[in-house]
Design a protein around this motif. Structure first.
Motif, mmCIF file in Angstrom:
data_model
loop_
_atom_site.group_PDB
_atom_site.id
_atom_site.type_symbol
_atom_site.label_atom_id
_atom_site.label_comp_id
_atom_site.label_asym_id
_atom_site.label_seq_id
_atom_site.Cartn_x
_atom_site.Cartn_y
_atom_site.Cartn_z
ATOM 1 N N LEU A 32 28.888 40.449 38.058
ATOM 2 C CA LEU A 32 30.002 40.527 39.006
ATOM 3 C C LEU A 32 31.303 40.152 38.317
ATOM 4 N N GLN A 33 31.255 39.165 37.431
ATOM 5 C CA GLN A 33 32.467 38.765 36.710
ATOM 6 C C GLN A 33 33.019 39.932 35.891
ATOM 7 N N ALA A 34 32.127 40.773 35.375
ATOM 8 C CA ALA A 34 32.560 41.949 34.616
ATOM 9 C C ALA A 34 33.343 42.922 35.497
ATOM 10 N N LYS A 35 33.149 42.835 36.818
ATOM 11 C CA LYS A 35 33.869 43.711 37.749
ATOM 12 C C LYS A 35 35.200 43.109 38.198
ATOM 13 N N ALA A 36 35.579 41.955 37.636
ATOM 14 C CA ALA A 36 36.836 41.321 38.020
ATOM 15 C C ALA A 36 38.022 42.225 37.712
ATOM 16 N N SER A 37 37.930 43.002 36.641
ATOM 17 C CA SER A 37 39.031 43.910 36.313
ATOM 18 C C SER A 37 39.129 45.054 37.319
ATOM 19 N N LEU A 38 38.064 45.322 38.036
ATOM 20 C CA LEU A 38 38.059 46.357 39.070
ATOM 21 C C LEU A 38 38.492 45.784 40.422
ATOM 22 N N TYR A 39 37.839 44.674 40.856
ATOM 23 C CA TYR A 39 38.079 44.105 42.180
ATOM 24 C C TYR A 39 39.222 43.108 42.220
ATOM 25 N N ARG A 42 41.045 37.180 42.001
ATOM 26 C CA ARG A 42 41.361 36.446 43.231
ATOM 27 C C ARG A 42 40.330 36.733 44.321
ATOM 28 N N ASP A 43 39.968 37.994 44.485
ATOM 29 C CA ASP A 43 38.977 38.357 45.497
ATOM 30 C C ASP A 43 37.624 37.724 45.191
ATOM 31 N N LEU A 44 37.218 37.739 43.928
ATOM 32 C CA LEU A 44 35.925 37.160 43.561
ATOM 33 C C LEU A 44 35.912 35.656 43.799
ATOM 34 N N ASP A 45 37.012 34.983 43.446
ATOM 35 C CA ASP A 45 37.099 33.539 43.686
ATOM 36 C C ASP A 45 37.042 33.226 45.177
ATOM 37 N N GLN A 46 37.709 34.034 45.987
ATOM 38 C CA GLN A 46 37.680 33.825 47.431
ATOM 39 C C GLN A 46 36.278 34.052 47.995
ATOM 40 N N LEU A 47 35.562 35.036 47.465
ATOM 41 C CA LEU A 47 34.185 35.274 47.900
ATOM 42 C C LEU A 47 33.306 34.063 47.584
ATOM 43 N N THR A 81 39.899 46.788 47.409
ATOM 44 C CA THR A 81 40.521 45.472 47.284
ATOM 45 C C THR A 81 42.008 45.643 46.997
ATOM 46 N N PHE A 82 42.729 44.544 47.074
ATOM 47 C CA PHE A 82 44.166 44.554 46.790
ATOM 48 C C PHE A 82 44.413 45.106 45.387
ATOM 49 N N LYS A 83 43.609 44.674 44.419
ATOM 50 C CA LYS A 83 43.776 45.135 43.042
ATOM 51 C C LYS A 83 43.481 46.624 42.924
ATOM 52 N N GLN A 84 42.432 47.083 43.584
ATOM 53 C CA GLN A 84 42.113 48.509 43.528
ATOM 54 C C GLN A 84 43.235 49.349 44.120
ATOM 55 N N LEU A 85 43.813 48.876 45.211
ATOM 56 C CA LEU A 85 44.924 49.607 45.829
ATOM 57 C C LEU A 85 46.118 49.674 44.884
ATOM 58 N N GLY A 86 46.377 48.574 44.168
ATOM 59 C CA GLY A 86 47.493 48.554 43.224
ATOM 60 C C GLY A 86 47.246 49.398 41.992
ATOM 61 N N ASP A 87 45.994 49.482 41.572
ATOM 62 C CA ASP A 87 45.661 50.215 40.346
ATOM 63 C C ASP A 87 45.498 51.714 40.547
#
Length: 157
Positions: A32-39, A42-47, A81-87
């Motif tokens: 899941l940490q490897a998906k941090a660049s995708l999601y 911040r979202d992973l930490d909140q989860l 996610t917010f990051k996906q929308l921005g990217d």
């Protein structure tokens, strides 16, 4: 009046001290940490915080004294996610899909015995995903897992 306020404050402090602290730690698994660049980190930490909070609350309600070392092994959002929308230009919050999460770890009881933790749930019906928030199915997974923990069940049966 001051004595009433002081008495109430002492009662609240005493109740908080009488409750054993819930020992719950949550780490983000390597996949899941490897998906941090995708999601987004911040979202992973909140989860991870949401999972910890849900389980701590369930343990407090059930008065169990157990230590849980959890790993949020995987999570899949229902919406971008917010990051996906921005990217990704053109991606919309109206996009949706099925989501869920996988939780692993170890539970340690007061006598020192341990039990493996494993719980996973992913929605299988796209029709159920339309009205979910970004991490709606993951949140549902956390709540169901917390309920199982409150009843002393740490792995799917």
């Amino acid at each position: 009046m001051r004595s009433i306020i002081l008495a109430a404050a002492l009662a609240v402090a005493g109740a908080a001290a009488a409750q054993p602290p819930a020992n719950v730690t949550v780490a983000i698994g390597p996949e899941l940490q490897a998906k941090a660049s995708l999601y987004g980190q911040r979202d992973l930490d909140q989860l991870a915080d949401e999972l910890r909070h849900d389980v701590e609350r369930a343990l407090a309600r059930s008065h169990q004294n157990v230590q849980l070392k959890l790993v949020l092994a995987d999570a899949k959002p229902n919406r971008p996610t917010f990051k996906q929308l921005g990217d990704t230009p053109g991606l919309s919050m109206q996009s949706f899909g099925v989501g869920g999460a996988t939780i692993e770890g170890v539970a340690t009881r007061p006598d020192g015995s341990t039990e493996p933790v494993h719980y996973r749930w992913y929605e299988s019906d796209i029709r159920q995903a339309r009205h979910n928030s970004t991490w709606g199915d993951a949140g549902w997974t956390f709540q169901q897992f917390a309920d199982n923990v409150a009843h002393g069940r740490f792995a799917e049966r």
